[in-house]
Motif scaffolding. Sequence first.
Motif, PDB file in Angstrom:
ATOM      1  N   ASP A 245       0.827  -1.199   0.000  1.00  0.00           N
ATOM      2  CA  ASP A 245       0.000   0.000   0.000  1.00  0.00           C
ATOM      3  C   ASP A 245       0.866   1.255   0.000  1.00  0.00           C
ATOM      4  O   ASP A 245       0.565   2.224  -0.695  1.00  0.00           O
ATOM      5  N   ALA A 246       1.951   1.254   0.770  1.00  0.00           N
ATOM      6  CA  ALA A 246       2.834   2.420   0.851  1.00  0.00           C
ATOM      7  C   ALA A 246       3.461   2.715  -0.508  1.00  0.00           C
ATOM      8  O   ALA A 246       3.562   3.879  -0.910  1.00  0.00           O
TER       9      ALA A 246
ATOM     10  N   TYR B 239       0.824   4.268  -2.754  1.00  0.00           N
ATOM     11  CA  TYR B 239       0.630   5.677  -2.382  1.00  0.00           C
ATOM     12  C   TYR B 239       1.750   6.545  -2.946  1.00  0.00           C
ATOM     13  O   TYR B 239       1.497   7.643  -3.464  1.00  0.00           O
ATOM     14  N   LYS B 240       2.996   6.078  -2.849  1.00  0.00           N
ATOM     15  CA  LYS B 240       4.130   6.858  -3.365  1.00  0.00           C
ATOM     16  C   LYS B 240       4.015   7.070  -4.872  1.00  0.00           C
ATOM     17  O   LYS B 240       4.178   8.180  -5.369  1.00  0.00           O
TER      18      LYS B 240
ATOM     19  N   LEU C 149       1.309   6.827  -6.730  1.00  0.00           N
ATOM     20  CA  LEU C 149       0.137   7.649  -7.010  1.00  0.00           C
ATOM     21  C   LEU C 149       0.449   9.121  -6.786  1.00  0.00           C
ATOM     22  O   LEU C 149       0.087   9.979  -7.598  1.00  0.00           O
ATOM     23  N   GLU C 150       1.148   9.416  -5.699  1.00  0.00           N
ATOM     24  CA  GLU C 150       1.520  10.794  -5.412  1.00  0.00           C
ATOM     25  C   GLU C 150       2.381  11.365  -6.536  1.00  0.00           C
ATOM     26  O   GLU C 150       2.162  12.480  -7.000  1.00  0.00           O
TER      27      GLU C 150
ATOM     28  N   LEU D  57      -6.102   0.631  -7.642  1.00  0.00           N
ATOM     29  CA  LEU D  57      -6.494   1.572  -6.596  1.00  0.00           C
ATOM     30  C   LEU D  57      -7.764   1.135  -5.882  1.00  0.00           C
ATOM     31  O   LEU D  57      -8.094   1.674  -4.832  1.00  0.00           O
TER      32      LEU D  57
ATOM     33  N   PHE E 259      -8.153   0.624  -2.035  1.00  0.00           N
ATOM     34  CA  PHE E 259      -8.307   1.711  -1.079  1.00  0.00           C
ATOM     35  C   PHE E 259      -9.771   2.125  -0.911  1.00  0.00           C
ATOM     36  O   PHE E 259     -10.091   2.947  -0.071  1.00  0.00           O
TER      37      PHE E 259
END
Length: 130
Positions: A96-97, A100-101, A103-104, A122, A125
């Motif tokens: 997940d981390a 997120y990275k 996606l950011e 995604l 989430f």
Amino acid sequence: MDLNDRRQLPLFAIGTVQKLTGLSARQIRYYEEHDLIQPARTSGKQRQFSFADVERLMMIRTWLDEGHNMAGVKRNFAEMERRPAAKQMAKNELSDAEVYKWLERELLDARAQTESIFQGDLSRFYRKKH
């Protein structure tokens, strides 16, 4: 000879590629005209396709079936070539981390107007919490 070299060997005539991909000879020649594939040629000028060419044709067909136009197909290939590390990471299971990275980074990248490499991923989430 490694696997990548073998994937590039020109082995298939256009008739075989038609059967493998479900595309017509005219469609295959059209994609070649648009530089989406570059099959090898025999001394008699006949096209010879590799496994890699067949894979590219299958991706083209999939993207067109999904509603992309030729510009979208070219953009997808350009994105794949621009982000080879992202392509490799997308194949592996990501935490997940890591998602997120990535996606950011994609959200902050103004050029990221094409489909996300995480499309569909995604959903984890937005799962219902019981």
